[in-house]
Motif scaffolding. Structure first.
Motif, PDB file in Angstrom:
ATOM      1  N   SER A 195       0.721  -1.175   0.076  1.00  0.00           N
ATOM      2  CA  SER A 195       0.098   0.014   0.172  1.00  0.00           C
ATOM      3  C   SER A 195       0.881   1.369   0.004  1.00  0.00           C
ATOM      4  CB  SER A 195      -0.973  -0.107   1.178  1.00  0.00           C
ATOM      5  OG  SER A 195      -0.107   0.149   2.374  1.00  0.00           O
ATOM      6  N   ASP A 196       1.830   1.142   0.720  1.00  0.00           N
ATOM      7  CA  ASP A 196       2.845   2.276   0.719  1.00  0.00           C
ATOM      8  C   ASP A 196       3.394   2.495  -0.769  1.00  0.00           C
ATOM      9  OD1 ASP A 196       2.628   2.906   3.556  1.00  0.00           O
ATOM     10  OD2 ASP A 196       4.286   1.637   3.791  1.00  0.00           O
ATOM     11  N   ARG A 197       3.664   1.538  -1.453  1.00  0.00           N
ATOM     12  CA  ARG A 197       3.989   1.842  -2.733  1.00  0.00           C
ATOM     13  C   ARG A 197       3.028   2.316  -3.857  1.00  0.00           C
ATOM     14  NH1 ARG A 197       6.644  -3.114  -1.551  1.00  0.00           N
ATOM     15  NH2 ARG A 197       4.910  -4.408  -2.364  1.00  0.00           N
ATOM     16  N   GLU A 198       2.005   2.116  -3.324  1.00  0.00           N
ATOM     17  CA  GLU A 198       0.669   2.391  -4.416  1.00  0.00           C
ATOM     18  C   GLU A 198       0.214   3.755  -3.931  1.00  0.00           C
ATOM     19  OE1 GLU A 198      -2.279  -0.640  -4.087  1.00  0.00           O
ATOM     20  OE2 GLU A 198      -1.186  -1.999  -5.385  1.00  0.00           O
ATOM     21  N   LEU A 199       0.448   4.185  -2.605  1.00  0.00           N
ATOM     22  CA  LEU A 199      -0.271   5.300  -2.400  1.00  0.00           C
ATOM     23  C   LEU A 199      -0.003   6.666  -3.250  1.00  0.00           C
ATOM     24  CD1 LEU A 199      -1.695   7.011  -0.040  1.00  0.00           C
ATOM     25  CD2 LEU A 199       0.511   7.591   1.124  1.00  0.00           C
ATOM     26  N   SER A 200       1.270   6.755  -3.660  1.00  0.00           N
ATOM     27  CA  SER A 200       1.456   8.087  -4.616  1.00  0.00           C
ATOM     28  C   SER A 200       0.995   7.829  -5.864  1.00  0.00           C
ATOM     29  CB  SER A 200       2.960   8.417  -4.634  1.00  0.00           C
ATOM     30  OG  SER A 200       3.480   8.805  -3.496  1.00  0.00           O
ATOM     31  N   LEU A 201       0.779   6.591  -6.386  1.00  0.00           N
ATOM     32  CA  LEU A 201       0.486   6.124  -7.612  1.00  0.00           C
ATOM     33  C   LEU A 201      -1.151   6.755  -7.760  1.00  0.00           C
ATOM     34  CD1 LEU A 201       2.140   2.771  -8.403  1.00  0.00           C
ATOM     35  CD2 LEU A 201       2.618   5.197  -9.397  1.00  0.00           C
ATOM     36  N   ALA A 202      -1.723   6.297  -6.354  1.00  0.00           N
ATOM     37  CA  ALA A 202      -3.278   6.357  -6.409  1.00  0.00           C
ATOM     38  C   ALA A 202      -3.657   7.906  -6.089  1.00  0.00           C
ATOM     39  CB  ALA A 202      -3.822   5.491  -5.156  1.00  0.00           C
ATOM     40  N   ARG A 203      -2.658   8.753  -5.540  1.00  0.00           N
ATOM     41  CA  ARG A 203      -2.798  10.141  -5.621  1.00  0.00           C
ATOM     42  C   ARG A 203      -2.608  10.712  -6.993  1.00  0.00           C
ATOM     43  NH1 ARG A 203       0.947  11.337  -0.290  1.00  0.00           N
ATOM     44  NH2 ARG A 203      -0.508  11.021   1.245  1.00  0.00           N
ATOM     45  N   ALA A 204      -1.678  10.276  -7.569  1.00  0.00           N
ATOM     46  CA  ALA A 204      -1.503  10.691  -8.973  1.00  0.00           C
ATOM     47  C   ALA A 204      -2.679  10.538 -10.030  1.00  0.00           C
ATOM     48  CB  ALA A 204      -0.253  10.251  -9.624  1.00  0.00           C
ATOM     49  N   ALA A 205      -3.068   9.230  -9.789  1.00  0.00           N
ATOM     50  CA  ALA A 205      -4.233   8.849 -10.547  1.00  0.00           C
ATOM     51  C   ALA A 205      -5.480   9.787 -10.345  1.00  0.00           C
ATOM     52  CB  ALA A 205      -4.454   7.520 -10.417  1.00  0.00           C
ATOM     53  N   LEU A 206      -5.697  10.111  -9.053  1.00  0.00           N
ATOM     54  CA  LEU A 206      -6.882  10.889  -8.654  1.00  0.00           C
ATOM     55  C   LEU A 206      -6.531  12.461  -9.371  1.00  0.00           C
ATOM     56  CD1 LEU A 206      -9.479  11.243  -7.326  1.00  0.00           C
ATOM     57  CD2 LEU A 206      -8.099  11.655  -5.211  1.00  0.00           C
ATOM     58  N   VAL A 207      -5.301  12.788  -9.083  1.00  0.00           N
ATOM     59  CA  VAL A 207      -5.161  14.311  -9.379  1.00  0.00           C
ATOM     60  C   VAL A 207      -5.394  14.288 -11.040  1.00  0.00           C
ATOM     61  CG1 VAL A 207      -3.319  15.913  -9.910  1.00  0.00           C
ATOM     62  CG2 VAL A 207      -3.618  14.668  -7.602  1.00  0.00           C
ATOM     63  N   ASP A 208      -4.880  13.164 -11.873  1.00  0.00           N
ATOM     64  CA  ASP A 208      -5.004  13.319 -13.334  1.00  0.00           C
ATOM     65  C   ASP A 208      -6.321  13.390 -13.670  1.00  0.00           C
ATOM     66  OD1 ASP A 208      -3.218  13.164 -15.763  1.00  0.00           O
ATOM     67  OD2 ASP A 208      -4.658  11.402 -15.950  1.00  0.00           O
ATOM     68  N   ALA A 209      -7.419  12.522 -12.889  1.00  0.00           N
ATOM     69  CA  ALA A 209      -8.497  12.376 -13.302  1.00  0.00           C
ATOM     70  C   ALA A 209      -9.524  13.768 -13.081  1.00  0.00           C
ATOM     71  CB  ALA A 209      -9.303  11.252 -12.478  1.00  0.00           C
ATOM     72  N   LEU A 210      -9.203  14.483 -11.842  1.00  0.00           N
ATOM     73  CA  LEU A 210      -9.646  15.715 -11.750  1.00  0.00           C
ATOM     74  C   LEU A 210      -9.213  16.779 -12.530  1.00  0.00           C
ATOM     75  CD1 LEU A 210      -9.260  15.778  -7.965  1.00  0.00           C
ATOM     76  CD2 LEU A 210     -11.348  15.676  -9.168  1.00  0.00           C
ATOM     77  N   LEU A 211      -7.740  16.893 -13.043  1.00  0.00           N
ATOM     78  CA  LEU A 211      -7.375  17.659 -13.922  1.00  0.00           C
ATOM     79  C   LEU A 211      -7.993  17.481 -15.327  1.00  0.00           C
ATOM     80  CD1 LEU A 211      -3.516  17.703 -13.450  1.00  0.00           C
ATOM     81  CD2 LEU A 211      -5.094  19.349 -12.952  1.00  0.00           C
ATOM     82  N   GLU A 212      -8.196  16.310 -15.706  1.00  0.00           N
ATOM     83  CA  GLU A 212      -8.985  15.962 -17.156  1.00  0.00           C
ATOM     84  C   GLU A 212     -10.456  16.586 -16.842  1.00  0.00           C
ATOM     85  OE1 GLU A 212      -9.891  12.454 -19.852  1.00  0.00           O
ATOM     86  OE2 GLU A 212      -7.930  12.146 -18.608  1.00  0.00           O
ATOM     87  N   ARG A 213     -11.122  16.434 -15.824  1.00  0.00           N
ATOM     88  CA  ARG A 213     -12.385  16.739 -15.620  1.00  0.00           C
ATOM     89  C   ARG A 213     -12.554  18.097 -15.869  1.00  0.00           C
ATOM     90  NH1 ARG A 213     -16.551  18.661 -16.043  1.00  0.00           N
ATOM     91  NH2 ARG A 213     -18.544  18.132 -14.693  1.00  0.00           N
TER      92      ARG A 213
END
Length: 579
Positions: A195-213
């Motif tokens: 989960s520690d390895r995935e945390l920043s990837l999950a944050r980046a995916a959410l930021v990217d989705a919000l930026l696109e929206r």
């Protein structure tokens, strides 16, 4: 195998370099460490001395025999709070000051990579690395190194003092600390490692989705894809929540292990010391030693938490390093190592006005060629021209001929082959920041900040007065428009949404004039503007540039009559420049 080992070594080296940049100097860190030791030592001492006082008071000794303990309890209680506050003040002040430097260093490392070296990364990934991951690095001094050092010192001192009173009790407590530490770290690695390895990837995916929206809201609405994008955002939020829940579960189980071993340690100490109660050890000392494990484990709890935080910090450091420390492609310029007395920087003032020979052409290129990173062919080749003060060079050519690429080369965002001299000095020998104080670029789509007109202009020169700002707006033909919009307080909107394309170009030119660039590069300033307005805009833009400056105008349209200029026509892709 050798290549894999080399890659691993480089990754660890790059990670360590990023982590080191996040660490305050020893001089800034030492006060926080010292006061942190005093705060945790006060907590351990308070619990032990309080138990001693309560137990000893049960024997009803003369009050004078208890005075030192009473005063000590009060002092330790006050000291624990005062030392904790002071420790937070010192440590956070040092970490936040270093974080500001880290942000600057990271931004400077990203600047040469933005034009082409990280085009394979999504915007959300880059933004998350620059914002979230860089902010996460402040945990290295605050939640990793300082807690480990403080807990090690305080636990070590506590074991030493208990050993003076009872060596068996000290050995039991040391064994409990060791077992609890190993179990907590193993459990955290087992549950929270992924989960520690995935945390920043999950944050980046959410930021990217919000930026696109937000950035593509009109397109999404036009094609009926708003619902799909909302679902994507919801999925990203659910993924991030799941990752954070796994980390919280690991933290809870770690705390449970520490509490369990702490209680077991107290019981073992009680069982070992009980036979000697009243003979080898007084009742008051017995009570103090029995409760010490609880306080020691409260301090030691920082260690597993620091190990867990270290994994998150290292993951963030790896992502920052992958953006800032990886080797640049050969098409991206790297600033030269400048030594004192280097001809490239000798005498360069804040505007770069002392660089080179004032009698030489402002810009002189010979047999110039360039390509984009990863491209199989050059964007243009064989370009030669010279530009002096007061001259205007018009660069024309078909789409894809390399006009905008030439603009990137002139401001050293792309490497070149051939010769490119600025006031007689080869451009590749100049630091990029110095060259870009001489050659300024007004992009085809200039970036405007979501603030008022004043701040958008002061970005070029923060010391400019309001009168100077209005004067430069007069030069570019925007003063009357600004007055009707409320003057310098007029809002321009996100990415210039409240101004037209022509007005955005005029604001960009106003910034270039405030920055006082000797050479101004205008890249397609009339793109998207109808012909009649385009002619007027070009005439106004070039007329606004002082006569002692030079202009490189990149355009695909004809030049209005009355503009004196030299013309450079780039060949179509695949053609060769006529010799």
């Amino acid at each position: 195998m050798s290549d894999r080992r080399t890659d691993t070594t480089k990754r660890l080296t790059d990670r360590q370099a990023v982590l080191q940049r996040a660490m305050p100097s020893r001089k800034r860190s030492l006060p926080g460490l010292s006061v942190g030791v005093l705060a945790d030592a006060s907590a351990v001492g308070l619990l032990a001395l309080s138990m001693w006082l309560i137990t000893r008071a049960g024997d009803q000794p003369p009050i004078l025999h208890l005075t030192f303990a009473i005063v000590g309890v009060r002092a330790l209680a006050i000291g624990r709070a005062a030392f904790r506050y002071t420790e937070r003040m010192f440590s956070h002040d040092a970490a936040l000051a270093q974080l500001a430097k880290l942000r600057t260093t990271t931004f400077e490392a990203l600047v040469p990579r933005v034009p082409g070296a990280i085009e394979t990364r999504r915007r959300g990934e880059v933004l998350a690395a620059f914002v979230d991951d860089v902010d996460q690095l402040q945990d290295e001094p605050l939640r990793v190194r300082q807690p480990i050092v403080v807990s090690a010192v305080v636990v070590g001192l506590s074991l030493l003092l208990i050993g003076v009173a009872s060596i068996p009790a000290a050995l039991i407590l040391a064994a409990c600390v060791l077992v609890a530490g190993l179990l907590a770290v193993w459990l955290a690695n087992r549950i929270a490692g992924r989960s520690d390895r995935e945390l920043s990837l999950a944050r980046a995916a959410l930021v990217d989705a919000l930026l696109e929206r937000l950035a593509a809201s009109e397109v999404l609405a036009a094609f009926g894809a708003v619902g799909l994008q909302r679902q994507r955002i919801s999925d990203c939020e659910a993924r991030l929540a799941r990752v954070q829940l796994e980390r919280s579960r690991a933290a809870g189980l770690t705390g449970a292990i520490l509490a369990l071993v702490s209680g077991a340690g107290s019981l073992l100490v009680l069982w070992v010391l009980l036979p000697g109660l009243g003979t080898a050890m007084t009742t008051a000392m017995f009570g103090a030693i029995v409760v010490v494990p609880a306080a020691v484990f409260e301090v030691f709890a920082q260690y597993p938490a620091a190990i867990a935080a270290r994994r998150t910090v290292e993951a963030s450091a790896d992502r920052v390093a992958s953006l800032t420390n990886e080797d640049l492609p050969p098409e991206i310029p790297v600033d030269p190592a400048v030594n004192d007395g280097d001809a490239a920087s000798a005498g360069a003032d804040a505007r770069g006005s002392d660089v080179g020979d004032a009698a030489a052409p402002l810009i002189e290129v010979t047999d110039l060629s360039a390509r984009h990173p990863g491209a199989s062919r050059t964007a243009f080749s064989g370009i030669s021209f010279a530009l002096h003060s007061g001259e205007t060079l018009v660069v024309t050519g078909e789409s894809g001929a390399g006009k905008s690429t030439l603009a990137l080369v002139l401001v050293r965002f792309l490497e070149y082959a051939g010769s490119y001299r600025v006031r007689g000095v080869e451009a590749r020998t100049l630091p990029g920041r110095v060259l870009r104080q001489i050659v300024g670029l007004c992009e085809q789509n200039p970036h405007l900040f979501d603030t008022d007109l004043r701040q958008n202009l002061k970005f070029a020169r923060d010391s400019a007065t309001d009168d100077e700002l209005m004067a430069v707006l007069e030069q570019v033909g925007l003063s009357e428009w600004a007055r009707t919009r409320g003057g310098l307080d007029a809002q321009v909107g996100e990415r210039g949404a409240l101004v037209s394309g022509g007005q955005a170009q005029r604001i960009a030119l106003a910034r270039a004039l405030l920055a006082d660039f000797p050479v101004v590069v205008l890249d397609e300033p009339t793109a998207g503007v109808d012909r009649e307005l385009a002619d007027r805009l070009l005439t106004d833009l070039i007329g606004a540039v002082p006569s002692d400056r030079a202009v490189v105008l990149i355009t695909h349209t004809e030049i209005p009559a009355g503009i004196e200029s030299k013309t450079l026509e780039l060949p179509a892709p695949g053609e060769v420049v006529p010799g």
